[in-house]
Design a protein around this motif. Sequence first.
Motif, PDB file in Angstrom:
ATOM      1  N   ILE A  37     -24.532  67.194  28.983  1.00 47.74           N
ATOM      2  CA  ILE A  37     -25.008  67.493  30.337  1.00 47.74           C
ATOM      3  C   ILE A  37     -24.657  66.372  31.314  1.00 47.74           C
ATOM      4  O   ILE A  37     -24.298  66.635  32.476  1.00 47.74           O
ATOM      5  CB  ILE A  37     -26.533  67.747  30.314  1.00 47.74           C
ATOM      6  N   ASP A  38     -24.728  65.133  30.872  1.00 45.09           N
ATOM      7  CA  ASP A  38     -24.465  64.009  31.778  1.00 45.09           C
ATOM      8  C   ASP A  38     -22.973  63.721  31.957  1.00 45.09           C
ATOM      9  O   ASP A  38     -22.615  62.873  32.791  1.00 45.09           O
ATOM     10  CB  ASP A  38     -25.166  62.744  31.258  1.00 45.09           C
ATOM     11  N   ILE A 105     -23.383  68.244  36.463  1.00 50.08           N
ATOM     12  CA  ILE A 105     -24.605  69.042  36.292  1.00 50.08           C
ATOM     13  C   ILE A 105     -25.801  68.132  36.526  1.00 50.08           C
ATOM     14  O   ILE A 105     -25.950  67.085  35.876  1.00 50.08           O
ATOM     15  CB  ILE A 105     -24.660  69.658  34.883  1.00 50.08           C
ATOM     16  N   LEU A 145     -24.644  76.756  29.654  1.00 46.97           N
ATOM     17  CA  LEU A 145     -25.298  75.450  29.539  1.00 46.97           C
ATOM     18  C   LEU A 145     -26.545  75.575  28.675  1.00 46.97           C
ATOM     19  O   LEU A 145     -27.327  76.524  28.824  1.00 46.97           O
ATOM     20  CB  LEU A 145     -25.671  74.945  30.935  1.00 46.97           C
ATOM     21  N   VAL A 147     -29.863  73.191  27.607  1.00 43.87           N
ATOM     22  CA  VAL A 147     -30.570  71.932  27.863  1.00 43.87           C
ATOM     23  C   VAL A 147     -31.203  71.452  26.564  1.00 43.87           C
ATOM     24  O   VAL A 147     -31.388  72.226  25.613  1.00 43.87           O
ATOM     25  CB  VAL A 147     -31.639  72.119  28.960  1.00 43.87           C
TER      26      VAL A 147
END
Length: 315
Positions: A37-38, A105, A145, A147
């Motif tokens: 995500i990062d 994101i 995506l 999480v």
Amino acid sequence: MASATGSGASGASGPAPDPDFSLTVSPARLVVGPEEIDDPQSFQVVNRGRSPVDMVVDKAGFTVGGAGEMLFEHDAPHSAAGWLRVTPAGFRLAPGAERRVTVRIDPPPRPERGGYQMALLFAVPAGTGGGDIKLDRVIGTPIYLTVPGPIDTSVNVGDLTTPSGFTTGGPIDFTATVDNVGTVHRDFLAPRSLKVGVNGYDVPFPDFTLPRGVGRSVTARWANPPFMCVCRATVSVSGSGGTSRRSVTLVVFPLHFLGALIAVAAALYALAWLSRRRRRARALGAARGPRGRDDPDGDGQGGRDAPARVGDEAR
């Protein structure tokens, strides 16, 4: 790679000329796991046409229709389009040029656990030239995506059907209804395609992705079934909630072949019957022939011109 192509000049012979409009975007889909995500993600846009294009990059949520078509909606369920930061959001691309588009994101502090889907829309707005019809050209690239946190991969197979429970041969179509009841998208892509197991054969469905909260129907074609069988077809999908399974029974029996066998058997029986009748007729004719010549009255006494018996001569 996703692509869009417009019209170009036509020629009578030789290689086809480059079209006026031809645009490609790669990758055609993007899957981002919790650990990514990062990290910045990127798309490569290439103008393969003969004309420059003015590109606008937009964001949208999407869902999937019952036949698998993508339906872009800004307020689609489980959309995270608002989390995307795109650079650059607009640019001009000369013929033969390419440009990298970066996506970051930025989720909220405590997002709901599970999966989200959104899309980047690479749009070339219609020009301002003449004409009553103007067409925006858009390439949509889905982004899936997930999480961090626990996820549910449950999928429910709602139904499995064939056009009929009886068929005289192939090909045979199987249609399954599949619902994603978990919290993340599910990919059914080769070599892990969804399959119909039927009498030891695996019949794969075409590749598809099932977003969170979406259901759709998919069809697999069994091109070469056995000559005859009572087949048991089964589709099963495993997930966090266990295995969902549906089955259907199908009878394959070649009635046309049976009809041909019956017709051949009837023809052979008729020939045998006619042959037997002719042999009997010839046998009867042979038995009657000598008697008809020597004793036409059939009384065993001979004809009118036969000699008298000994007893008659004495009288």
